[in-house]
Design a protein around this motif. Sequence first.
Motif, PDB file in Angstrom:
ATOM      1  N   SER A  19       0.839  -1.189   0.000  1.00 33.02           N
ATOM      2  CA  SER A  19       0.000   0.000   0.000  1.00 33.02           C
ATOM      3  C   SER A  19       0.874   1.239   0.000  1.00 33.02           C
ATOM      4  CB  SER A  19      -0.934   0.013   1.218  1.00 33.02           C
ATOM      5  OG  SER A  19      -0.167   0.095   2.419  1.00 33.02           O
ATOM      6  N   ALA A  20       0.248   2.376  -0.245  1.00 36.78           N
ATOM      7  CA  ALA A  20       0.943   3.656  -0.219  1.00 36.78           C
ATOM      8  C   ALA A  20       0.098   4.639   0.571  1.00 36.78           C
ATOM      9  CB  ALA A  20       1.176   4.175  -1.643  1.00 36.78           C
ATOM     10  N   MET A  21       0.750   5.636   1.128  1.00 33.54           N
ATOM     11  CA  MET A  21       0.057   6.735   1.798  1.00 33.54           C
ATOM     12  C   MET A  21       0.152   7.943   0.878  1.00 33.54           C
ATOM     13  SD  MET A  21      -1.154   5.703   4.740  1.00 33.54           S
ATOM     14  CE  MET A  21      -1.402   7.208   5.692  1.00 33.54           C
ATOM     15  N   ARG A  22      -1.011   8.429   0.428  1.00 34.32           N
ATOM     16  CA  ARG A  22      -0.979   9.506  -0.566  1.00 34.32           C
ATOM     17  C   ARG A  22      -1.892  10.647  -0.144  1.00 34.32           C
ATOM     18  NH1 ARG A  22      -2.723   7.879  -6.439  1.00 34.32           N
ATOM     19  NH2 ARG A  22      -0.959   6.453  -6.187  1.00 34.32           N
ATOM     20  N   PRO A  23      -1.403  11.888  -0.251  1.00 32.15           N
ATOM     21  CA  PRO A  23      -2.279  13.041  -0.002  1.00 32.15           C
ATOM     22  C   PRO A  23      -3.309  13.157  -1.109  1.00 32.15           C
ATOM     23  CG  PRO A  23      -0.102  13.768  -0.721  1.00 32.15           C
ATOM     24  CD  PRO A  23      -0.024  12.286  -0.543  1.00 32.15           C
ATOM     25  N   GLY A  24      -4.474  13.691  -0.763  1.00 32.49           N
ATOM     26  CA  GLY A  24      -5.593  13.681  -1.696  1.00 32.49           C
ATOM     27  C   GLY A  24      -5.702  14.898  -2.586  1.00 32.49           C
ATOM     28  N   PHE A  25      -4.622  15.257  -3.285  1.00 31.73           N
ATOM     29  CA  PHE A  25      -4.716  16.379  -4.218  1.00 31.73           C
ATOM     30  C   PHE A  25      -4.495  15.926  -5.646  1.00 31.73           C
ATOM     31  CE2 PHE A  25      -0.321  16.813  -2.361  1.00 31.73           C
ATOM     32  CZ  PHE A  25       0.385  16.337  -3.459  1.00 31.73           C
ATOM     33  N   VAL A  26      -4.969  16.731  -6.585  1.00 27.63           N
ATOM     34  CA  VAL A  26      -4.775  16.489  -8.016  1.00 27.63           C
ATOM     35  C   VAL A  26      -3.870  17.587  -8.549  1.00 27.63           C
ATOM     36  CG1 VAL A  26      -5.898  16.188 -10.252  1.00 27.63           C
ATOM     37  CG2 VAL A  26      -7.091  15.503  -8.158  1.00 27.63           C
ATOM     38  N   ALA A  54     -11.424  15.157   2.790  1.00 22.56           N
ATOM     39  CA  ALA A  54     -11.070  14.915   4.184  1.00 22.56           C
ATOM     40  C   ALA A  54      -9.555  14.833   4.347  1.00 22.56           C
ATOM     41  CB  ALA A  54     -11.721  13.631   4.674  1.00 22.56           C
ATOM     42  N   ALA A  55      -8.888  14.219   3.361  1.00 22.63           N
ATOM     43  CA  ALA A  55      -7.440  14.076   3.433  1.00 22.63           C
ATOM     44  C   ALA A  55      -6.738  15.387   3.128  1.00 22.63           C
ATOM     45  CB  ALA A  55      -6.968  12.995   2.468  1.00 22.63           C
ATOM     46  N   ALA A  56      -7.312  16.170   2.220  1.00 19.03           N
ATOM     47  CA  ALA A  56      -6.676  17.423   1.838  1.00 19.03           C
ATOM     48  C   ALA A  56      -6.748  18.452   2.956  1.00 19.03           C
ATOM     49  CB  ALA A  56      -7.335  17.973   0.574  1.00 19.03           C
ATOM     50  N   GLY A  57      -7.864  18.449   3.693  1.00 25.70           N
ATOM     51  CA  GLY A  57      -8.026  19.418   4.765  1.00 25.70           C
ATOM     52  C   GLY A  57      -8.036  20.837   4.223  1.00 25.70           C
ATOM     53  N   ARG A  58      -7.516  21.771   5.025  1.00 23.09           N
ATOM     54  CA  ARG A  58      -7.481  23.168   4.609  1.00 23.09           C
ATOM     55  C   ARG A  58      -6.069  23.631   4.284  1.00 23.09           C
ATOM     56  NH1 ARG A  58     -11.581  25.911   9.104  1.00 23.09           N
ATOM     57  NH2 ARG A  58     -13.417  24.650   8.600  1.00 23.09           N
ATOM     58  N   ALA A  59      -5.148  22.700   4.201  1.00 23.11           N
ATOM     59  CA  ALA A  59      -3.762  23.088   3.999  1.00 23.11           C
ATOM     60  C   ALA A  59      -3.509  23.623   2.597  1.00 23.11           C
ATOM     61  CB  ALA A  59      -2.840  21.902   4.272  1.00 23.11           C
ATOM     62  N   LEU A  60      -4.227  23.085   1.612  1.00 23.91           N
ATOM     63  CA  LEU A  60      -3.997  23.450   0.221  1.00 23.91           C
ATOM     64  C   LEU A  60      -5.244  24.080  -0.379  1.00 23.91           C
ATOM     65  CD1 LEU A  60      -2.138  20.281  -1.116  1.00 23.91           C
ATOM     66  CD2 LEU A  60      -1.118  22.482  -0.520  1.00 23.91           C
ATOM     67  N   ALA A 101       1.794   9.571   7.694  1.00 22.10           N
ATOM     68  CA  ALA A 101       0.418  10.013   7.914  1.00 22.10           C
ATOM     69  C   ALA A 101       0.166  11.391   7.314  1.00 22.10           C
ATOM     70  CB  ALA A 101       0.097  10.023   9.398  1.00 22.10           C
ATOM     71  N   SER A 102       1.235  12.164   7.125  1.00 24.07           N
ATOM     72  CA  SER A 102       1.124  13.457   6.463  1.00 24.07           C
ATOM     73  C   SER A 102       2.462  13.785   5.817  1.00 24.07           C
ATOM     74  CB  SER A 102       0.732  14.566   7.450  1.00 24.07           C
ATOM     75  OG  SER A 102       1.760  14.775   8.396  1.00 24.07           O
ATOM     76  N   TYR A 103       2.427  14.669   4.823  1.00 24.30           N
ATOM     77  CA  TYR A 103       3.629  15.067   4.103  1.00 24.30           C
ATOM     78  C   TYR A 103       3.823  16.567   4.223  1.00 24.30           C
ATOM     79  CZ  TYR A 103       3.594  10.384   2.086  1.00 24.30           C
ATOM     80  OH  TYR A 103       3.615   9.024   1.929  1.00 24.30           O
ATOM     81  N   ARG A 104       5.075  16.970   4.433  1.00 24.01           N
ATOM     82  CA  ARG A 104       5.404  18.378   4.506  1.00 24.01           C
ATOM     83  C   ARG A 104       5.669  18.883   3.074  1.00 24.01           C
ATOM     84  NH1 ARG A 104       7.432  21.966   8.341  1.00 24.01           N
ATOM     85  NH2 ARG A 104       5.868  20.917   9.636  1.00 24.01           N
ATOM     86  N   LEU A 105       4.861  19.838   2.662  1.00 25.80           N
ATOM     87  CA  LEU A 105       4.991  20.437   1.341  1.00 25.80           C
ATOM     88  C   LEU A 105       5.384  21.897   1.474  1.00 25.80           C
ATOM     89  CD1 LEU A 105       3.340  17.865   0.599  1.00 25.80           C
ATOM     90  CD2 LEU A 105       2.055  19.279  -1.008  1.00 25.80           C
ATOM     91  N   GLU A 106       6.245  22.346   0.582  1.00 25.46           N
ATOM     92  CA  GLU A 106       6.528  23.764   0.452  1.00 25.46           C
ATOM     93  C   GLU A 106       5.729  24.261  -0.742  1.00 25.46           C
ATOM     94  OE1 GLU A 106      10.325  26.722  -0.369  1.00 25.46           O
ATOM     95  OE2 GLU A 106      10.643  24.789   0.616  1.00 25.46           O
ATOM     96  N   VAL A 107       4.836  25.212  -0.508  1.00 24.84           N
ATOM     97  CA  VAL A 107       3.940  25.675  -1.562  1.00 24.84           C
ATOM     98  C   VAL A 107       4.054  27.180  -1.738  1.00 24.84           C
ATOM     99  CG1 VAL A 107       2.326  23.787  -1.077  1.00 24.84           C
ATOM    100  CG2 VAL A 107       1.948  26.023  -0.037  1.00 24.84           C
ATOM    101  N   ARG A 121      -3.800   9.323   3.111  1.00 25.48           N
ATOM    102  CA  ARG A 121      -4.578   8.125   3.425  1.00 25.48           C
ATOM    103  C   ARG A 121      -4.034   6.951   2.627  1.00 25.48           C
ATOM    104  NH1 ARG A 121     -10.926   9.405   3.324  1.00 25.48           N
ATOM    105  NH2 ARG A 121     -10.943   7.438   4.456  1.00 25.48           N
ATOM    106  N   ALA A 122      -4.232   5.747   3.155  1.00 32.20           N
ATOM    107  CA  ALA A 122      -3.715   4.542   2.517  1.00 32.20           C
ATOM    108  C   ALA A 122      -4.577   4.152   1.321  1.00 32.20           C
ATOM    109  CB  ALA A 122      -3.677   3.400   3.528  1.00 32.20           C
ATOM    110  N   LEU A 123      -3.906   3.715   0.261  1.00 32.10           N
ATOM    111  CA  LEU A 123      -4.593   3.190  -0.915  1.00 32.10           C
ATOM    112  C   LEU A 123      -3.623   2.350  -1.712  1.00 32.10           C
ATOM    113  CD1 LEU A 123      -5.061   6.044  -3.579  1.00 32.10           C
ATOM    114  CD2 LEU A 123      -3.314   6.011  -1.817  1.00 32.10           C
ATOM    115  N   CYS A 124      -4.125   1.633  -2.703  1.00 31.68           N
ATOM    116  CA  CYS A 124      -3.251   0.863  -3.579  1.00 31.68           C
ATOM    117  C   CYS A 124      -2.376   1.827  -4.381  1.00 31.68           C
ATOM    118  CB  CYS A 124      -4.072   0.018  -4.551  1.00 31.68           C
ATOM    119  SG  CYS A 124      -4.904  -1.387  -3.809  1.00 31.68           S
TER     120      CYS A 124
END
Length: 259
Positions: A19-26, A54-60, A101-107, A121-124
């Motif tokens: 599995s992988a842990m991936r943030p929910g952005f496109v 839910a995974a994206a939250g308000r960070a982005l 569980a979370s990734y630090r991004l510089e935006v 969140r975990a997914l294939c």
Amino acid sequence: MARIDWRIRRAALKDCPVSAMRPGFVLDARGAYMAGKEARLPDLPRVIGFTDMAAAGRALMPGDEILAIERVPVSQLMQGADGQILPEHILAHIDHMVPQASYRLEVQRAGHVRSVDVPARALCPGLTVVKQGRRGDAFSDLRNVAITTGLLDKLGSNDAVAFIIGHELAHTLFADSRKGPLSRRDKESRADLYGAHIAACAGFDPGKAIEALAVVRSMNVGGLSLTHRPYKVRQQAIAQYLSVRPDCQAAFTWSRGEK
């Protein structure tokens, strides 16, 4: 497409060998388009939406440009002979990182740079990508799934697309490109049932699998007869499988049916 792929890969998690842990952005990038190359525009991957709010939250926010992921500049994530930064390359890089569980991004937003922690969140692992082409085709390797624009234009519903992605995902999960005890037709039959199964578990209408196969048949008359069973047989097998509600809590099991 990204949201459908996300839901399918989340539902398939119990069947994935890893599995992988991936943030929910496109993401999107100007360099993926000819106009962007010709204009020589700055090529920072840009957030264009979210697969999982839910995974994206308000960070982005849409429009945010990604400068670095876990302190790795996106310029180092370039893949391909032409050096493009493509969204799928960046997400593939995240999939290969130590799961977090979370990734630090510089935006960068409106000219201002800041660091944010984006939940994951975990997914294939892997992605579904869209390929330009008039043919009604979908295919996969040991990791990723591809579907042509020609097929997408004809399918007509997210439910039908979900079945196609699920079918191709089955080939990756079961490593069907490798030699094994099953015939090619048996592998395709298993992928049919898995596609309907995982579409249902992801909250799509699995009955649209019947319609999806009808579309594929109309676009590939006689082209799949050597590797796939007759379409009517495939549709009947799916209908019979769906007559009993899929158990989405248990791992997928398959038994060889009539040839």
